[in-house]
Enzyme design. Structure first.
Site, mmCIF file in Angstrom:
data_model
loop_
_atom_site.group_PDB
_atom_site.id
_atom_site.type_symbol
_atom_site.label_atom_id
_atom_site.label_comp_id
_atom_site.label_asym_id
_atom_site.label_seq_id
_atom_site.Cartn_x
_atom_site.Cartn_y
_atom_site.Cartn_z
ATOM 1 C CB THR A 50 43.551 34.274 32.159
ATOM 2 O OG1 THR A 50 43.188 33.762 33.450
ATOM 3 C CG2 THR A 50 43.823 33.105 31.235
ATOM 4 C CE1 TYR A 137 40.365 37.121 40.878
ATOM 5 C CE2 TYR A 137 41.386 38.473 39.172
ATOM 6 C CZ TYR A 137 41.298 37.278 39.858
ATOM 7 O OH TYR A 137 42.127 36.242 39.526
ATOM 8 C CE LYS A 165 38.339 35.394 38.599
ATOM 9 N NZ LYS A 165 39.280 35.739 37.507
ATOM 10 C CB ILE A 208 35.481 34.636 36.114
ATOM 11 C CG1 ILE A 208 34.243 35.543 36.138
ATOM 12 C CG2 ILE A 208 36.543 35.196 35.160
ATOM 13 C CD1 ILE A 208 34.507 36.942 36.631
#
Length: 308
Positions: A50, A137, A165, A208
């Site tokens: 992001t 992740y 994640k 998250i």
């Protein structure tokens, strides 16, 4: 062994604001970090997907981490430091640690498509060398490779690998990882806003979140209710946020969330190429979603004031 972080709650995946010349707008970045901390989030995650980490230089990457750390008072900062090059990920991780990051978020190597044994070696190399809590992740839609449950469970045994994640969209897999790591000091965090509530229901500890950049208080309320076992309230909040969850992924993240940030006055919508501004056909719908959420918040506040 690294100092532990409480990986329960809401951790916004922060945007990186740019000025007219596409340079990092550090003043807006720090103001945004302070806004999110004041809203009650449990930590901040700069320079992840992001945060457009793919178009930041290494020096810019570290400066963003330093700026966020400098801006906040009492929340952990978890720096995105992943790469498809193990040496590069290690260097970024070491520099983030030196900058004062409290933890690391490491996307699995993209494009190379390593086998599961290669993933284990990659993450362990960094965990062996950098004494910070690290979150693995998994986002196969970006990397082309899934971190299989056996791999996640194997990695969970490392003292510096503190969490996972989950952005695979596979709730069965997410639940399996939570189930098989129950005896480890290991957190499973949602990486998909629409699946945060289901993820918590199968053993996850929080999120998250992209949506928390726009609605941090409501996201914190939803996650807090779910973690407290109040699923009726959590479900109501999930449904309130549902249009936002969908609206923030009509195009590649972070295109929609940066547009939403601009609409709300939190930061500019400028992107670095090859990403572009949100298509006009989606902007009006996003404005409507944001206006509806603002109106609901005002109505709740007015009702609470009337009860006093």
């Amino acid at each position: 062994m690294s100092s532990p972080i409480d990986l329960s709650g809401v951790f916004p995946a922060m945007c990186t604001p740019f000025d007219d010349d596409r340079r990092i707008d550090f003043e807006t970045l720090q103001t945004d970090a302070q806004r999110l901390e004041a809203a009650g989030v449990d930590g901040l995650v700069p320079v992840g997907s992001t945060g457009e980490s793919a178009t930041l230089t290494h020096d810019e990457h570290v400066r963003v981490v330093e700026a966020v750390i400098e801006a906040v008072d009492d929340v952990p900062v978890i720096a995105g430091t992943g790469s498809n090059n193990t040496r590069e990920a290690l260097e970024l991780s070491e520099r983030a640690a030196d900058a004062g990051a409290d933890g690391l978020l490491l996307i699995s190597p993209y494009y190379n498509k390593p086998e599961q044994r290669g993933l284990v070696e990659h993450f362990r190399t960094i965990a062996d060398a950098v004494d910070l809590p690290q979150i693995v992740y998994n986002v196969p839609s970006r990397t082309g490779r899934n971190i299989e449950p056996d791999t996640a469970v194997e990695l969970a045994s490392h003292e510096n690998i503190a969490g996972y994640k989950a952005a695979s969209g596979d709730l069965g897999q997410i639940g399996e990882i939570a189930e098989r790591t129950t005896d480890e000091d290991f957190a499973v965090l949602s990486g998909d806003d629409a699946l945060t509530l289901p993820t918590i229901s199968v053993g996850g500890t929080g999120t998250i979140s992209v949506a928390a950049n726009i609605e941090p208080e409501r996201t914190c309320a939803m996650v807090g209710a779910a973690l407290d076992g109040d699923y009726a309230r959590a479900r109501n909040l999930h449904h309130e946020l549902g249009p936002l969850f969908r609206g923030l992924f009509v195009e590649t993240n972070p295109i929609p969330v940066k547009e939403a940030m601009q609409i709300r006055g939190y930061g500019p919508a400028r992107m670095r190429s090859p990403l572009s501004r949100l298509a006009d056909e989606y902007r009006e719908d996003l404005e409507t979603v944001l206006a509806d959420l603002e109106r609901e918040s005002t109505e709740v506040a007015d009702a609470a004031e009337g009860d006093r």
